[in-house]
Design a protein around this motif. Structure first.
Motif, mmCIF file in Angstrom:
data_model
loop_
_atom_site.group_PDB
_atom_site.id
_atom_site.type_symbol
_atom_site.label_atom_id
_atom_site.label_comp_id
_atom_site.label_asym_id
_atom_site.label_seq_id
_atom_site.Cartn_x
_atom_site.Cartn_y
_atom_site.Cartn_z
ATOM 1 N N VAL A 45 0.824 -1.212 0.000
ATOM 2 C CA VAL A 45 0.000 0.000 0.000
ATOM 3 C C VAL A 45 0.862 1.268 0.000
ATOM 4 C CG1 VAL A 45 -1.871 1.307 1.098
ATOM 5 C CG2 VAL A 45 -1.875 -1.211 1.209
ATOM 6 N N PHE A 46 1.760 1.418 0.982
ATOM 7 C CA PHE A 46 2.503 2.670 1.154
ATOM 8 C C PHE A 46 3.933 2.625 0.600
ATOM 9 C CE2 PHE A 46 -0.714 2.460 4.461
ATOM 10 C CZ PHE A 46 -1.395 3.646 4.230
ATOM 11 N N GLY A 47 4.507 1.442 0.427
ATOM 12 C CA GLY A 47 5.874 1.336 -0.086
ATOM 13 C C GLY A 47 6.933 1.791 0.900
ATOM 14 N N VAL A 48 6.638 1.738 2.197
ATOM 15 C CA VAL A 48 7.575 2.158 3.238
ATOM 16 C C VAL A 48 8.608 1.063 3.477
ATOM 17 C CG1 VAL A 48 7.726 2.681 5.718
ATOM 18 C CG2 VAL A 48 5.906 3.689 4.337
ATOM 19 N N GLY A 146 2.610 7.660 5.700
ATOM 20 C CA GLY A 146 2.703 6.322 5.114
ATOM 21 C C GLY A 146 3.166 5.362 6.187
ATOM 22 N N TYR A 147 2.693 4.125 6.132
ATOM 23 C CA TYR A 147 2.922 3.167 7.208
ATOM 24 C C TYR A 147 3.541 1.873 6.694
ATOM 25 C CZ TYR A 147 -0.511 6.254 9.395
ATOM 26 O OH TYR A 147 -1.170 7.350 9.877
ATOM 27 N N GLY A 148 4.288 1.222 7.578
ATOM 28 C CA GLY A 148 4.817 -0.100 7.281
ATOM 29 C C GLY A 148 5.065 -0.861 8.569
ATOM 30 N N GLN A 149 4.832 -2.161 8.531
ATOM 31 C CA GLN A 149 5.155 -3.026 9.673
ATOM 32 C C GLN A 149 6.120 -4.094 9.197
ATOM 33 O OE1 GLN A 149 2.298 -4.101 12.697
ATOM 34 N NE2 GLN A 149 2.883 -6.246 12.518
ATOM 35 N N PHE A 150 7.118 -4.361 10.041
ATOM 36 C CA PHE A 150 8.191 -5.276 9.691
ATOM 37 C C PHE A 150 8.391 -6.292 10.812
ATOM 38 C CE2 PHE A 150 8.568 -1.261 7.697
ATOM 39 C CZ PHE A 150 8.922 -1.542 6.386
ATOM 40 N N GLU A 151 8.549 -7.550 10.436
ATOM 41 C CA GLU A 151 8.868 -8.609 11.385
ATOM 42 C C GLU A 151 10.173 -9.250 10.937
ATOM 43 O OE1 GLU A 151 5.444 -9.314 9.975
ATOM 44 O OE2 GLU A 151 4.462 -8.078 11.483
ATOM 45 N N GLU A 152 11.107 -9.330 11.868
ATOM 46 C CA GLU A 152 12.432 -9.897 11.572
ATOM 47 C C GLU A 152 13.058 -9.234 10.348
ATOM 48 O OE1 GLU A 152 12.331 -14.187 11.590
ATOM 49 O OE2 GLU A 152 11.284 -14.217 13.511
ATOM 50 N N GLY A 153 12.857 -7.916 10.228
ATOM 51 C CA GLY A 153 13.466 -7.142 9.157
ATOM 52 C C GLY A 153 12.759 -7.207 7.820
ATOM 53 N N LYS A 154 11.645 -7.935 7.741
ATOM 54 C CA LYS A 154 10.925 -8.066 6.477
ATOM 55 C C LYS A 154 9.555 -7.409 6.590
ATOM 56 C CE LYS A 154 13.144 -12.286 4.965
ATOM 57 N NZ LYS A 154 14.012 -12.790 5.938
ATOM 58 N N ASN A 156 5.752 -6.856 6.456
ATOM 59 C CA ASN A 156 4.565 -7.696 6.519
ATOM 60 C C ASN A 156 3.781 -7.443 5.235
ATOM 61 O OD1 ASN A 156 1.761 -8.476 7.031
ATOM 62 N ND2 ASN A 156 2.437 -8.830 9.119
ATOM 63 N N PRO A 157 3.461 -8.483 4.466
ATOM 64 C CA PRO A 157 2.833 -8.283 3.162
ATOM 65 C C PRO A 157 1.326 -8.023 3.197
ATOM 66 C CG PRO A 157 3.177 -10.611 3.546
ATOM 67 C CD PRO A 157 3.793 -9.892 4.721
ATOM 68 N N SER A 158 0.720 -7.993 4.377
ATOM 69 C CA SER A 158 -0.727 -7.850 4.478
ATOM 70 C C SER A 158 -1.195 -6.429 4.163
ATOM 71 C CB SER A 158 -1.196 -8.239 5.881
ATOM 72 O OG SER A 158 -2.550 -7.892 6.067
ATOM 73 N N GLU A 159 -1.972 -6.275 3.095
ATOM 74 C CA GLU A 159 -2.558 -4.973 2.772
ATOM 75 C C GLU A 159 -3.574 -4.575 3.828
ATOM 76 O OE1 GLU A 159 -3.936 -4.388 -1.225
ATOM 77 O OE2 GLU A 159 -2.143 -5.309 -2.073
ATOM 78 N N LYS A 160 -4.307 -5.557 4.352
ATOM 79 C CA LYS A 160 -5.293 -5.279 5.395
ATOM 80 C C LYS A 160 -4.606 -4.664 6.613
ATOM 81 C CE LYS A 160 -8.842 -7.451 8.217
ATOM 82 N NZ LYS A 160 -9.500 -8.703 8.589
ATOM 83 N N ALA A 167 -6.561 3.705 9.638
ATOM 84 C CA ALA A 167 -7.902 3.621 10.223
ATOM 85 C C ALA A 167 -7.860 3.898 11.721
ATOM 86 C CB ALA A 167 -8.508 2.250 9.948
ATOM 87 N N CYS A 168 -6.838 3.430 12.392
ATOM 88 C CA CYS A 168 -6.700 3.653 13.834
ATOM 89 C C CYS A 168 -6.180 5.073 14.129
ATOM 90 C CB CYS A 168 -5.750 2.607 14.407
ATOM 91 S SG CYS A 168 -5.973 2.323 16.157
ATOM 92 N N HIS A 169 -5.132 5.488 13.445
ATOM 93 C CA HIS A 169 -4.554 6.822 13.669
ATOM 94 C C HIS A 169 -5.553 7.931 13.339
ATOM 95 C CE1 HIS A 169 -0.205 6.092 14.501
ATOM 96 N NE2 HIS A 169 -0.558 4.883 14.075
ATOM 97 N N ASN A 170 -6.428 7.671 12.389
ATOM 98 C CA ASN A 170 -7.392 8.669 11.962
ATOM 99 C C ASN A 170 -8.446 8.977 13.035
ATOM 100 O OD1 ASN A 170 -8.262 10.475 9.934
ATOM 101 N ND2 ASN A 170 -9.889 9.057 9.345
ATOM 102 N N LYS A 171 -8.508 8.177 14.083
ATOM 103 C CA LYS A 171 -9.447 8.412 15.189
ATOM 104 C C LYS A 171 -8.927 9.471 16.163
ATOM 105 C CE LYS A 171 -11.136 3.684 14.945
ATOM 106 N NZ LYS A 171 -11.206 2.394 15.636
ATOM 107 N N LEU A 172 -7.659 9.841 16.023
ATOM 108 C CA LEU A 172 -7.059 10.839 16.912
ATOM 109 C C LEU A 172 -7.529 12.247 16.540
ATOM 110 C CD1 LEU A 172 -3.446 9.395 16.953
ATOM 111 C CD2 LEU A 172 -4.976 9.539 18.920
ATOM 112 N N PRO A 173 -7.484 13.178 17.505
ATOM 113 C CA PRO A 173 -7.841 14.565 17.181
ATOM 114 C C PRO A 173 -6.876 15.150 16.143
ATOM 115 C CG PRO A 173 -7.663 14.241 19.565
ATOM 116 C CD PRO A 173 -7.162 12.991 18.913
ATOM 117 N N PRO A 174 -7.381 15.998 15.252
ATOM 118 C CA PRO A 174 -6.523 16.595 14.216
ATOM 119 C C PRO A 174 -5.285 17.296 14.776
ATOM 120 C CG PRO A 174 -8.824 17.063 13.766
ATOM 121 C CD PRO A 174 -8.780 16.416 15.124
#
Length: 185
Positions: A45-48, A146-154, A156-160, A167-174
């Motif tokens: 999604v983000f390419g991070v 843009g966001y990315g999650q990494f496990e053991e340096g790789k 995570n391929p999940s787009e979800k 979706a979670c960060h967007n719940k914070l106040p502007p």
């Protein structure tokens, strides 16, 4: 063949060889990218990608997640993010990068034996690293992040999973610029 002609011929051969090596390098780099033109080690999604040297970045804060996660997290920031945290600058400027390193939250039997009761908790095995990069143009549809999650340096391929970050960060106040962490002085 004169000396100048021999030199010109050798120079042309060397330049052709360098051009060939350069083409091979480009070819290799192209193979290392996915069909969308993002690096193979980037988040969907983000390419991070994991920024070089992020483990040596300054400390921003630490957090403990209870409930389903039961982890402890250290938050680090690059120089741009650190300046924004310290100055209270919101929104964060483009180029700010925040790294969140998560570890299992564990009881320290060794420490508790010394203290005589259960009171010491430590970081156990690492679970993942999450990276947030501020680029207001590239990530305009997700508040500039843009966001990315990494496990053991790789990555995570999940787009979800990648899409769940915003979706979670967007719940914070502007006023937070979609960032959970506050700078710990």
């Amino acid at each position: 063949m004169t000396r100048n002609m021999r030199f010109a011929s050798l120079t042309a051969s060397a330049l052709c060889a360098l051009a060939g090596l350069s083409w091979l390098g480009l070819s290799w780099a192209a193979r290392a990218e996915s069909s969308q033109g993002t690096p193979a080690d980037a988040s969907p999604v983000f390419g991070v990608t994991l920024p070089p040297g992020y483990r040596d970045w300054p400390f921003v804060s630490i957090a403990h997640e209870a409930g389903d996660k039961q982890d402890i997290r250290v938050i680090l920031g690059n120089d741009i993010a650190m300046q924004a945290f310290k100055d209270g600058t919101r929104p964060f400027p483009d180029g700010a990068i925040i790294a969140r390193l998560a570890y299992n939250y564990e009881v320290s039997a060794q420490n508790n034996a010394v203290f005589g009761r259960e009171q010491s908790f430590v970081a156990g095995e690492p679970t993942n690293v999450q990276i947030e990069i501020k680029d207001s143009k590239r990530f305009a549809s997700t508040g500039g992040w843009g966001y990315g999650q990494f496990e053991e340096g790789k990555a995570n391929p999940s787009e979800k999973l990648a899409n769940s970050c915003f979706a979670c960060h967007n719940k914070l106040p502007p006023a937070t610029d979609l960032i959970f962490t506050r700078y710990s002085r």
